[in-house]
Each structure stands twice: as structure tokens, then as C-alpha cells.
Scaffold this motif. Structure first.
Motif, short mmCIF file in Angstrom:
data_model
loop_
_atom_site.label_atom_id
_atom_site.label_comp_id
_atom_site.label_asym_id
_atom_site.label_seq_id
_atom_site.Cartn_x
_atom_site.Cartn_y
_atom_site.Cartn_z
N LYS A 40 0.69 -1.15 0.06
CA LYS A 40 0.10 0.09 -0.15
C LYS A 40 0.68 1.15 0.11
CE LYS A 40 -4.99 -1.18 0.95
NZ LYS A 40 -5.35 -0.58 0.32
N ILE A 41 0.74 2.31 -1.38
CA ILE A 41 0.75 3.58 -0.42
C ILE A 41 0.68 4.72 0.40
CG2 ILE A 41 1.69 5.61 -1.99
CD1 ILE A 41 1.49 3.60 -4.53
N PRO A 42 0.86 4.34 0.97
CA PRO A 42 0.75 5.19 2.70
C PRO A 42 0.28 7.08 1.91
CG PRO A 42 3.30 5.31 2.62
CD PRO A 42 2.72 4.77 1.55
N PRO A 43 -1.43 6.96 3.10
CA PRO A 43 -1.67 8.27 2.48
C PRO A 43 -0.55 9.73 2.85
CG PRO A 43 -2.64 7.41 4.59
CD PRO A 43 -1.39 6.84 4.25
N HIS A 44 -0.53 10.80 1.84
CA HIS A 44 -0.52 12.01 1.86
C HIS A 44 -0.35 12.77 1.20
CE1 HIS A 44 4.33 13.70 1.05
NE2 HIS A 44 3.39 14.84 1.60
N PHE A 45 -0.87 13.81 2.16
CA PHE A 45 -2.32 14.52 1.24
C PHE A 45 -2.32 15.88 2.54
CE2 PHE A 45 -4.78 11.78 4.13
CZ PHE A 45 -5.27 12.42 5.07
N ILE A 46 -2.53 17.10 1.31
CA ILE A 46 -2.56 18.43 2.04
C ILE A 46 -3.85 17.99 3.03
CG2 ILE A 46 -2.74 20.80 1.44
CD1 ILE A 46 -1.56 20.34 -1.25
N GLN A 47 -3.45 18.68 4.40
CA GLN A 47 -4.31 18.92 4.99
C GLN A 47 -4.72 20.21 5.44
OE1 GLN A 47 -2.22 17.39 8.85
NE2 GLN A 47 -4.50 15.98 8.48
N ARG A 48 -4.49 21.17 5.25
CA ARG A 48 -4.90 23.19 5.63
C ARG A 48 -3.72 23.07 4.80
NH1 ARG A 48 -6.70 23.85 11.32
NH2 ARG A 48 -8.04 26.04 10.46
N LEU A 49 -4.72 24.44 3.99
CA LEU A 49 -4.70 25.62 3.06
C LEU A 49 -4.90 27.04 3.72
CD1 LEU A 49 -3.55 25.36 -0.39
CD2 LEU A 49 -5.24 26.87 0.31
N THR A 50 -4.16 28.14 3.73
CA THR A 50 -4.94 29.79 3.99
C THR A 50 -4.11 30.12 3.04
OG1 THR A 50 -4.59 28.36 6.63
CG2 THR A 50 -4.65 30.27 6.34
N LEU A 51 -5.05 30.98 2.94
CA LEU A 51 -5.18 32.15 2.49
C LEU A 51 -5.00 33.54 3.08
CD1 LEU A 51 -4.66 34.00 -0.78
CD2 LEU A 51 -6.98 33.44 -0.54
N GLU A 52 -3.63 34.53 3.02
CA GLU A 52 -3.92 36.15 3.18
C GLU A 52 -4.38 36.86 1.69
OE1 GLU A 52 -0.84 36.21 5.68
OE2 GLU A 52 -0.65 34.78 6.92
N HIS A 53 -5.11 38.09 2.64
CA HIS A 53 -4.81 39.09 1.58
C HIS A 53 -4.72 40.22 2.25
CE1 HIS A 53 -7.90 42.17 -0.70
NE2 HIS A 53 -6.58 42.15 -1.36
N ASN A 54 -3.34 40.60 2.23
CA ASN A 54 -2.84 41.82 2.49
C ASN A 54 -2.67 41.61 3.72
OD1 ASN A 54 -2.25 43.84 -0.09
ND2 ASN A 54 -4.79 44.56 0.32
N GLY A 55 -1.62 40.64 4.34
CA GLY A 55 -1.87 40.19 6.20
C GLY A 55 -2.90 40.35 6.40
N LYS A 56 -4.03 39.75 6.19
CA LYS A 56 -5.58 39.44 6.90
C LYS A 56 -5.36 38.45 5.70
CE LYS A 56 -9.97 40.75 8.03
NZ LYS A 56 -11.22 41.53 7.34
N VAL A 57 -5.68 37.42 6.81
CA VAL A 57 -6.28 35.53 7.26
C VAL A 57 -8.13 36.37 6.47
CG1 VAL A 57 -6.82 33.33 7.43
CG2 VAL A 57 -4.84 34.87 7.44
N VAL A 58 -8.58 35.60 5.33
CA VAL A 58 -9.73 35.73 3.69
C VAL A 58 -9.81 34.32 3.61
CG1 VAL A 58 -8.90 38.06 2.92
CG2 VAL A 58 -8.41 36.05 2.13
N ALA A 59 -9.83 33.13 4.20
CA ALA A 59 -9.95 31.58 4.13
C ALA A 59 -8.92 30.76 4.20
CB ALA A 59 -9.86 31.02 2.12
N THR A 60 -8.98 30.19 5.26
CA THR A 60 -8.56 29.10 5.98
C THR A 60 -9.52 27.65 5.45
OG1 THR A 60 -8.00 29.89 7.99
CG2 THR A 60 -8.16 27.32 7.76
N VAL A 61 -8.71 25.85 4.57
CA VAL A 61 -9.25 25.67 4.03
C VAL A 61 -8.99 24.09 4.50
CG1 VAL A 61 -10.25 24.06 1.50
CG2 VAL A 61 -9.60 26.47 1.60
N ASN A 62 -10.03 23.07 4.82
CA ASN A 62 -9.95 21.88 5.80
C ASN A 62 -10.00 20.95 4.79
OD1 ASN A 62 -8.53 22.35 8.27
ND2 ASN A 62 -10.93 23.31 8.62
N THR A 63 -8.46 20.39 3.67
CA THR A 63 -8.48 19.43 3.04
C THR A 63 -8.40 18.02 3.03
OG1 THR A 63 -6.37 19.65 2.62
CG2 THR A 63 -8.10 21.08 1.21
N GLY A 64 -8.37 16.94 2.56
CA GLY A 64 -7.76 15.66 2.38
C GLY A 64 -7.92 14.64 1.39
#
Length: 107
Positions: A40-64
Motif C-alpha cells: 500500500k502507498i501510505p496516505p500523503h495529502f494536504i490537510q490545511r490551506l490558508t490564504l492571506e490578502h494584505n496580511g489578513k487571513v481571508v480563507a482557511t480550507v481543511n482538505t483531505g
């Protein structure tokens, strides 16, 4: 740990700014089997992505694990203007992470 590349692109769209982020990442679910070894190929995936616009967090995405390899992720920013600062950060389930900074470029 492999080097993970990211690219960012912005464009004007319907009165807002569309941001697209391409991330080089295997995004393994842990369900596939290596054809050569049968293991089996072990799981390896992005869990969290954060976007800042002009220094302010505007989106946080929990992925799987259900996102494709080398994902292309898009956002719409209503108040973005030419030259605004953007910052994207992601982290995965194996401790890898990356940050990409850029600016809104509508040319």
C-alpha cells in the motif's frame, strides 16, 4: 522530503479577482497499491490551506485525501486590487508545508 512547487495566477473576473493556485503534491489517499511491490502507498495529502490578502487571513480550507494529485485551487476575492499582497500556506499529514507570496497582477 521532495520540493513542492507552487504557482499563483490572478485575473479580473466579473468585478472581482480570481486567484488560482497550482500545488505540486502527490495527494495519496492511502488506498492505492504500488504495482511493483504490491505494498500500500501510505496516505500523503494536504490537510490545511490558508490564504492571506494584505496580511489578513481571508480563507482557511481543511482538505483531505479526496483531492487530485497536483491540485489547482481557486478563490474569488471581491475587494482585491492591482498590487495587493497575497500569501498562501499549506501543510500536509506528513509534516511538509510550503508558503507562496505574490501580488495581484491584472496585466
Amino acid at each position: 522530503m521532495a520540493e513542492r512547487k507552487m504557482r499563483m495566477r490572478t485575473r479580473a473576473q466579473d468585478g472581482s479577482v480570481e486567484l488560482q493556485i497550482l500545488i505540486s503534491h502527490p495527494m495519496e489517499t492511502g488506498l492505492r497499491t504500488d504495482k511493483n511491490t504490491g505494498n500500500k502507498i501510505p496516505p500523503h495529502f494536504i490537510q490545511r490551506l490558508t490564504l492571506e490578502h494584505n496580511g489578513k487571513v481571508v480563507a482557511t480550507v481543511n482538505t483531505g485525501a479526496g483531492i487530485s494529485e497536483d491540485p489547482l485551487i481557486g478563490f474569488r476575492l471581491k475587494d482585491a486590487k492591482q498590487g495587493d499582497k497575497l500569501k498562501v500556506f499549506w501543510s500536509d499529514n506528513m509534516g511538509e508545508s510550503a508558503t507562496l507570496e505574490g501580488t495581484v497582477d491584472l496585466s
